[in-house]
Design a protein around this motif. Structure first.
Motif, PDB file in Angstrom:
ATOM      1  N   SER A   1       0.938  -1.317  -0.126  1.00  0.00           N
ATOM      2  CA  SER A   1      -0.098   0.061  -0.048  1.00  0.00           C
ATOM      3  C   SER A   1       0.832   1.223   0.007  1.00  0.00           C
ATOM      4  O   SER A   1       0.435   2.405   0.640  1.00  0.00           O
ATOM      5  CB  SER A   1      -0.988   0.002   1.372  1.00  0.00           C
ATOM      6  N   PHE A   2       2.093   1.212  -0.711  1.00  0.00           N
ATOM      7  CA  PHE A   2       2.868   2.253  -0.690  1.00  0.00           C
ATOM      8  C   PHE A   2       2.585   3.408  -1.649  1.00  0.00           C
ATOM      9  O   PHE A   2       2.422   2.977  -2.700  1.00  0.00           O
ATOM     10  CB  PHE A   2       4.306   1.704  -0.861  1.00  0.00           C
ATOM     11  N   GLY A   3       2.844   4.778  -1.157  1.00  0.00           N
ATOM     12  CA  GLY A   3       2.612   5.826  -2.193  1.00  0.00           C
ATOM     13  C   GLY A   3       2.873   7.051  -1.400  1.00  0.00           C
ATOM     14  O   GLY A   3       2.913   6.995  -0.111  1.00  0.00           O
ATOM     15  N   PRO A   4       2.418   8.338  -2.125  1.00  0.00           N
ATOM     16  CA  PRO A   4       2.460   9.338  -1.383  1.00  0.00           C
ATOM     17  C   PRO A   4       1.430   9.792  -0.259  1.00  0.00           C
ATOM     18  O   PRO A   4       1.938  10.200   0.840  1.00  0.00           O
ATOM     19  CB  PRO A   4       2.163  10.354  -2.560  1.00  0.00           C
ATOM     20  N   THR A   5       0.241   9.068  -0.267  1.00  0.00           N
ATOM     21  CA  THR A   5      -0.593   9.343   0.834  1.00  0.00           C
ATOM     22  C   THR A   5      -0.240   8.567   2.046  1.00  0.00           C
ATOM     23  O   THR A   5      -0.282   8.868   3.082  1.00  0.00           O
ATOM     24  CB  THR A   5      -1.986   8.728   0.220  1.00  0.00           C
TER      25      THR A   5
ATOM     26  N   ILE B   1      -2.996  15.464   3.835  1.00  0.00           N
ATOM     27  CA  ILE B   1      -3.483  14.278   3.261  1.00  0.00           C
ATOM     28  C   ILE B   1      -4.940  14.862   2.530  1.00  0.00           C
ATOM     29  O   ILE B   1      -5.969  15.227   3.218  1.00  0.00           O
ATOM     30  CB  ILE B   1      -4.046  13.328   4.395  1.00  0.00           C
ATOM     31  N   ALA B   2      -5.037  14.521   1.278  1.00  0.00           N
ATOM     32  CA  ALA B   2      -6.060  14.903   0.263  1.00  0.00           C
ATOM     33  C   ALA B   2      -7.148  13.933   0.545  1.00  0.00           C
ATOM     34  O   ALA B   2      -6.909  12.529   0.519  1.00  0.00           O
ATOM     35  CB  ALA B   2      -5.877  15.054  -1.160  1.00  0.00           C
ATOM     36  N   GLU B   3      -8.131  14.188   1.028  1.00  0.00           N
ATOM     37  CA  GLU B   3      -9.508  13.397   1.016  1.00  0.00           C
ATOM     38  C   GLU B   3      -9.743  12.195   0.058  1.00  0.00           C
ATOM     39  O   GLU B   3      -9.975  11.248   0.376  1.00  0.00           O
ATOM     40  CB  GLU B   3     -10.664  13.973   1.572  1.00  0.00           C
ATOM     41  N   PRO B   4      -9.647  12.912  -1.154  1.00  0.00           N
ATOM     42  CA  PRO B   4     -10.099  11.923  -2.353  1.00  0.00           C
ATOM     43  C   PRO B   4      -9.045  10.669  -2.443  1.00  0.00           C
ATOM     44  O   PRO B   4      -9.569   9.443  -2.521  1.00  0.00           O
ATOM     45  CB  PRO B   4     -10.036  12.754  -3.449  1.00  0.00           C
TER      46      PRO B   4
ATOM     47  N   PHE C   1      -7.149   9.822   0.237  1.00  0.00           N
ATOM     48  CA  PHE C   1      -7.085   9.026   1.398  1.00  0.00           C
ATOM     49  C   PHE C   1      -8.266   7.992   1.114  1.00  0.00           C
ATOM     50  O   PHE C   1      -8.081   6.683   1.541  1.00  0.00           O
ATOM     51  CB  PHE C   1      -7.550   9.735   2.707  1.00  0.00           C
ATOM     52  N   ASN C   2      -9.497   8.296   0.749  1.00  0.00           N
ATOM     53  CA  ASN C   2     -10.454   7.199   0.381  1.00  0.00           C
ATOM     54  C   ASN C   2     -10.308   6.150  -0.497  1.00  0.00           C
ATOM     55  O   ASN C   2     -10.965   5.469  -0.635  1.00  0.00           O
ATOM     56  CB  ASN C   2     -11.816   8.131  -0.114  1.00  0.00           C
ATOM     57  N   THR C   3      -9.002   6.348  -1.352  1.00  0.00           N
ATOM     58  CA  THR C   3      -8.941   5.308  -2.090  1.00  0.00           C
ATOM     59  C   THR C   3      -7.935   4.055  -1.551  1.00  0.00           C
ATOM     60  O   THR C   3      -7.857   3.142  -1.988  1.00  0.00           O
ATOM     61  CB  THR C   3      -7.845   5.832  -3.469  1.00  0.00           C
ATOM     62  N   LEU C   4      -7.371   4.292  -0.393  1.00  0.00           N
ATOM     63  CA  LEU C   4      -6.544   3.313   0.326  1.00  0.00           C
ATOM     64  C   LEU C   4      -7.514   2.465   1.052  1.00  0.00           C
ATOM     65  O   LEU C   4      -8.659   2.583   1.159  1.00  0.00           O
ATOM     66  CB  LEU C   4      -6.106   4.014   1.555  1.00  0.00           C
ATOM     67  N   LEU C   5      -7.102   1.306   1.058  1.00  0.00           N
ATOM     68  CA  LEU C   5      -7.682   0.117   1.494  1.00  0.00           C
ATOM     69  C   LEU C   5      -8.270   0.246   2.976  1.00  0.00           C
ATOM     70  O   LEU C   5      -7.596   1.014   3.765  1.00  0.00           O
ATOM     71  CB  LEU C   5      -6.909  -1.110   1.518  1.00  0.00           C
ATOM     72  N   PRO C   6      -9.196  -0.426   3.490  1.00  0.00           N
ATOM     73  CA  PRO C   6     -10.015  -0.144   4.919  1.00  0.00           C
ATOM     74  C   PRO C   6      -8.895  -0.259   5.998  1.00  0.00           C
ATOM     75  O   PRO C   6      -8.710   0.538   6.844  1.00  0.00           O
ATOM     76  CB  PRO C   6     -10.903  -1.098   4.978  1.00  0.00           C
ATOM     77  N   GLU C   7      -7.953  -1.239   6.111  1.00  0.00           N
ATOM     78  CA  GLU C   7      -6.918  -1.304   7.064  1.00  0.00           C
ATOM     79  C   GLU C   7      -6.185  -0.398   7.127  1.00  0.00           C
ATOM     80  O   GLU C   7      -5.805   0.383   8.430  1.00  0.00           O
ATOM     81  CB  GLU C   7      -6.230  -2.692   6.879  1.00  0.00           C
TER      82      GLU C   7
ATOM     83  N   ARG D   1      -6.949   3.093   6.017  1.00  0.00           N
ATOM     84  CA  ARG D   1      -7.533   4.106   6.580  1.00  0.00           C
ATOM     85  C   ARG D   1      -7.916   4.035   8.110  1.00  0.00           C
ATOM     86  O   ARG D   1      -7.814   5.010   8.769  1.00  0.00           O
ATOM     87  CB  ARG D   1      -8.762   4.362   5.860  1.00  0.00           C
ATOM     88  N   ALA D   2      -8.490   2.811   8.399  1.00  0.00           N
ATOM     89  CA  ALA D   2      -8.700   2.649   9.875  1.00  0.00           C
ATOM     90  C   ALA D   2      -7.447   2.914  10.723  1.00  0.00           C
ATOM     91  O   ALA D   2      -7.865   3.322  11.646  1.00  0.00           O
ATOM     92  CB  ALA D   2      -9.656   1.288   9.995  1.00  0.00           C
ATOM     93  N   HIS D   3      -6.500   2.611  10.360  1.00  0.00           N
ATOM     94  CA  HIS D   3      -5.359   2.403  11.069  1.00  0.00           C
ATOM     95  C   HIS D   3      -4.782   3.968  11.360  1.00  0.00           C
ATOM     96  O   HIS D   3      -4.661   4.204  12.606  1.00  0.00           O
ATOM     97  CB  HIS D   3      -4.075   1.670  10.527  1.00  0.00           C
TER      98      HIS D   3
END
Length: 409
Positions: free
Chosen positions: A294-298, A325-328, A330-336, A338-340
């Motif tokens: 899940s690596f990348g700028p966000t 952290i841009a919300e759009p 952020f919302n593309t990341l997987l649930p783990e 984002r919840a983390h």
């Protein structure tokens, strides 16, 4: 579908997965007649071990087979129980490859089936379904070990690669659930297997699992040193290429090194490593999932906020979240992921005394991936802090979540 008998539910999900009764029976190690009798209700299905195996093969939460909603269970205290811990421990203590050295290798599971199972396990982890994953792990470990011991020739490297991934999955979820000794054992096994798989990048990711376990066990300095050593060897440039997989593994090594440095209170090293990871992420261009990183700028910014929390600077963590952290994205990341991050934010808000927002972050994280909030010891600590510092009765949603978590109001 809740009113259907359990056998009918099994038949329904078997059909959804496009499995014939014979194929399903073969994967279970049962006869076709046994499956037919279960689905018609002639034979009772009352052993939880068999239920969990069926759920694993059908790729559903066992609660769906029982006619319950898996997202609304108050099962925080059952995210992993001692029976499951002992089953995972027993699976980790197997030495199939050594036994095969002296005796004939066992009949190995097909690699195509193993690839599907490992892929499903990674997704189960990255969607934050830890209870489902821990129940499936013992069988997955045994199957991957048998595949590694039983395949040779051109297939041996792939079998080792798959086993290394299973060890990494086990290490990651066990660490989150507070089973740090077992997490270290699984991670250590993954490093040894990665060498046989002859994949330096797999070995690099295995290094991050070992170091995460070491930090969790209170050993951040050797974790920092090991992360940096392997990051330097895998760094893009020179004889090393700069393909997306290498950039992702290298960047994650730097991020995990930063987290170890944060645990040591070394803010200068934290900044250097996160900035290095940021450069790698810019080369990559976007958040991706090579080697399940899940690596990348966000994700780099998520680690910047997490490191600030580890350094005790909750205000900085909140600032990073709001400004970097841009919300759009952020919302593309997987649930783990984002919840983390929302759990890290809850810790950050608690550090600055904003228990209302700390509680709100826990609620948001719970809606995304309940197990990340309900199953993790660190989340229980944050909830206890929120309850203790809330004036008067806590809001009803917080009280309800605390009850699900098993945290006293």
């Amino acid at each position: 579908m809740d009113e259907l008998p359990i056998g009918r539910r099994v038949a329904y999900w078997r059909g959804r997965r496009k499995l014939s009764q014979q194929v399903f029976a073969d994967r279970l190690g049962k006869s076709k007649s046994w499956v037919d009798k279960v689905e018609r209700g002639v034979r009772r299905l009352d052993k939880f071990s068999v239920l969990y195996e069926i759920a694993y093969i059908l790729e559903v939460d066992v609660q769906l087979l029982l006619g319950k909603d898996p997202e609304r269970r108050a099962d925080a205290l059952n995210c992993i129980d001692q029976v499951e811990v002992q089953e995972i421990r027993a699976a980790l203590e197997r030495y199939d490859s050594m036994s095969a050295y002296f005796d004939a290798a066992p009949f190995p599971p097909p690699l195509m089936d193993m690839r599907k199972a490992v892929n499903h396990a990674w997704l189960t982890y990255q969607y934050g379904r830890y209870g489902m994953l821990t129940r499936a792990l013992p069988k997955l470990l045994r199957d991957a070990q048998a595949a590694d011991a039983g395949h040779d020739g051109d297939h041996s490297r792939e079998a080792a690669h798959l086993l290394g991934q299973v060890y990494q999955i086990a290490s990651s979820v066990l660490r989150k659930l507070g089973e740090c000794d077992l997490a270290w054992l699984a991670a250590d096994r993954s490093m040894a297997v990665a060498q046989r798989a002859d994949d330096p990048l797999l070995a690099g990711i295995a290094t991050t699992r070992v170091c995460n376990a070491m930090v969790a066990m209170g050993r951040p300095r050797p974790a920092l040193e090991l992360n940096l050593t392997i990051a330097n060897r895998l760094a893009p440039g020179g004889d090393n290429d700069s393909d997306p997989g290498r950039l992702s593994v290298y960047g994650l090594l730097l991020l995990q090194g930063a987290m170890a440095a944060a645990r040591l209170g070394d803010s200068a090293t934290v900044d250097d490593l996160i900035n290095g990871a940021h450069e790698a992420a810019l080369q990559l261009g976007s958040d991706q999932n090579h080697y399940w990183t899940s690596f990348g700028p966000t994700n780099v910014e998520l680690h910047r906020a997490a490191a600030a929390v580890e350094l005790g600077d909750g205000g900085r963590a909140v600032e990073v979240h709001r400004q970097r952290i841009a919300e759009p994205m952020f919302n593309t990341l997987l649930p783990e992921r984002r919840a983390h991050h929302l759990l890290d934010l809850a810790r950050g808000f608690a550090q600055i005394g904003d228990v209302a927002n700390a509680g709100e972050m826990l609620l948001r994280g719970d809606r995304l991936a309940p197990s990340e909030i309900r199953c993790r010891p660190i989340a229980h600590e944050v909830m206890s802090d929120v309850l203790r510092r809330t004036r008067g009765a806590p809001p009803s949603l917080i009280a309800e979540l605390a009850e699900h978590m098993g945290v006293g109001v």
